[in-house]
Design a protein around this motif. Structure first.
Motif, short mmCIF file in Angstrom:
data_model
loop_
_atom_site.label_atom_id
_atom_site.label_comp_id
_atom_site.label_asym_id
_atom_site.label_seq_id
_atom_site.Cartn_x
_atom_site.Cartn_y
_atom_site.Cartn_z
N TYR A 106 -8.05 -3.58 8.77
CA TYR A 106 -6.84 -3.00 8.18
C TYR A 106 -7.20 -2.00 7.09
N LYS A 133 -7.29 -9.07 7.16
CA LYS A 133 -7.52 -7.65 6.93
C LYS A 133 -8.89 -7.24 7.43
N SER A 158 -0.44 -9.01 11.12
CA SER A 158 0.68 -9.95 11.13
C SER A 158 0.44 -11.06 12.17
N THR A 168 -1.19 -3.03 11.21
CA THR A 168 -0.31 -3.97 10.53
C THR A 168 0.18 -5.05 11.48
N ARG A 214 0.56 1.32 11.78
CA ARG A 214 1.53 0.34 12.30
C ARG A 214 0.86 -0.62 13.28
N LEU A 266 2.06 4.88 6.17
CA LEU A 266 2.67 3.63 6.60
C LEU A 266 3.47 3.79 7.89
N SER A 300 5.39 -9.98 7.82
CA SER A 300 5.38 -8.75 8.60
C SER A 300 4.38 -7.71 8.12
N SER A 301 3.99 -7.77 6.85
CA SER A 301 3.14 -6.72 6.30
C SER A 301 2.40 -7.20 5.07
N ASP A 326 2.12 -5.63 2.48
CA ASP A 326 2.90 -5.18 1.33
C ASP A 326 4.03 -6.14 0.98
N SER A 327 4.38 -7.01 1.91
CA SER A 327 5.51 -7.92 1.66
C SER A 327 5.11 -9.39 1.77
N ARG A 356 -6.20 1.95 7.06
CA ARG A 356 -5.33 2.49 6.01
C ARG A 356 -6.04 3.61 5.25
#
Length: 333
Positions: free
Chosen positions: A291, A286, A243, A239, A236, A230, A254-255, A257-258, A295
């Protein structure tokens, strides 16, 4: 009756205490030493995580294997409690998951699932009998002492007065426990094991001998690889592109994951029309910025480094896992 927090933490206590030569990873990865990120070569374009193989996965246990070990621990607790004259059946563990895949290792990636379920996970295991499970009669105060290795009421009262006793020097393996001084607590003419029946059951399964590898060792390696990935510049960058793609679709986050917290999607609304709209944009972005491919390539590179560095410990971990599964099979009949 729910297991007391002390018992629920028994395995983690064993994990923290029964560490070995192996819980440290030496001087760090070669990439760390050189201050460089690992090479990943060309990045394959991926639109799904289905079928992806991760280096650390070879050392992980399946949800069914975890379930069998938890059942075995319950049997050990039951056997221990009966030695002291108590009938106690720990709550049954959750049934194994219907899905052991890595389908959401990088968040939602299926366009079909996004369109049908939003962020809700249709593969998540449920226990339909949980609501109907019979409540166990509570243990007496003495029974709780046998289970936990301490008088919880007396301990709570001592804490209120600021007189909490220093914790006992608990043995780090079952072999050590059999030779070490006991708890000093006598019940029905027998000495309660240090940490009670909860800890004894955990030691027998997870740390039978000195030198047992931390049961969280593989999990921690995976978490370490994920954390490094990450922070990797290539992830980054991917990501940031994702975003921006989401912003172009009208969603500020922002991500991946969030995304749910950033956009205020509550647990009960993960399959709402708004959630489905966001989920579809999420998956599309993605795919657009690759993405998933980025990853996967980066995280696999970090996992590969950690597997190589910890090969000896991982081989020992695998052998001890097989020994544990054989013991569980014997206990479960």
């Amino acid at each position: 009756m729910a297991l007391p927090a002390r018992l629920l933490a028994a395995v983690c206590l064993v994990s923290a205490a029964a560490l070995t030569l192996s819980s440290c990873t030496g001087e760090g990865t070669a990439a760390d030493d050189a201050g460089k990120e690992p090479a990943i070569g060309s990045i394959e374009k991926l639109s799904s995580t289905e079928g992806l193989e991760f280096p650390i996965a070879a050392y992980e246990t399946t949800s069914d294997q975890q379930y069998q070990v938890k059942k075995a621990q319950n049997r050990l607790i039951d056997q221990c409690m009966k030695r002291f004259g108590f009938e106690y059946a720990p709550p049954a563990p959750q049934p194994p998951s219907r899905d052991d895949s890595k389908s959401r290792v990088f968040g939602l990636t299926s366009a079909e699932d996004a369109a049908r379920f939003g962020y809700a996970n249709p593969r998540r295991a449920t226990d339909p009998a949980a609501a109907e499970r019979q409540q166990l009669p509570p243990l007496s105060r003495t029974g709780q002492t046998v289970l936990n290795g301490v008088d919880l009421v007396a301990e709570a009262e001592a804490k209120k007065k600021g007189k909490t006793a220093a914790p006992a020097d608990e043995p780090k393996s079952q072999a050590e426990a059999e030779k070490a001084p006991g708890s000093g607590i006598m019940v029905n003419g027998q000495e309660v094991p240090v940490g009670g029946c909860g800890r004894e059951s955990a030691l027998k399964l997870y740390a039978p001998k000195p030198g047992s590898v931390d049961i969280l060792f593989v999990f921690n390696l995976g978490a370490q690889a994920e954390s490094k990935a990450l922070e990797d510049s290539r992830v980054r960058e991917a990501t940031a592109k994702w975003s921006q793609c989401m912003a172009d679709s009208g969603f500020t986050t922002s991500s991946p994951d969030s995304v749910q917290s950033d956009l205020g999607l509550e647990q009960g609304g993960l399959s709402s029309p708004r959630a489905i709209t966001i989920a579809k944009a999420d998956v599309a972005c993605k795919t657009r910025v690759n993405y998933i491919g980025t990853r996967y390539a980066v995280q696999s590179a970090y996992e590969k480094l950690l597997v190589e560095e910890n090969a000896e410990t991982l081989a020992l971990f695998r052998q001890q896992t097989q020994d544990r599964l054989r013991l569980a099979a014997q206990l479960n009949g």
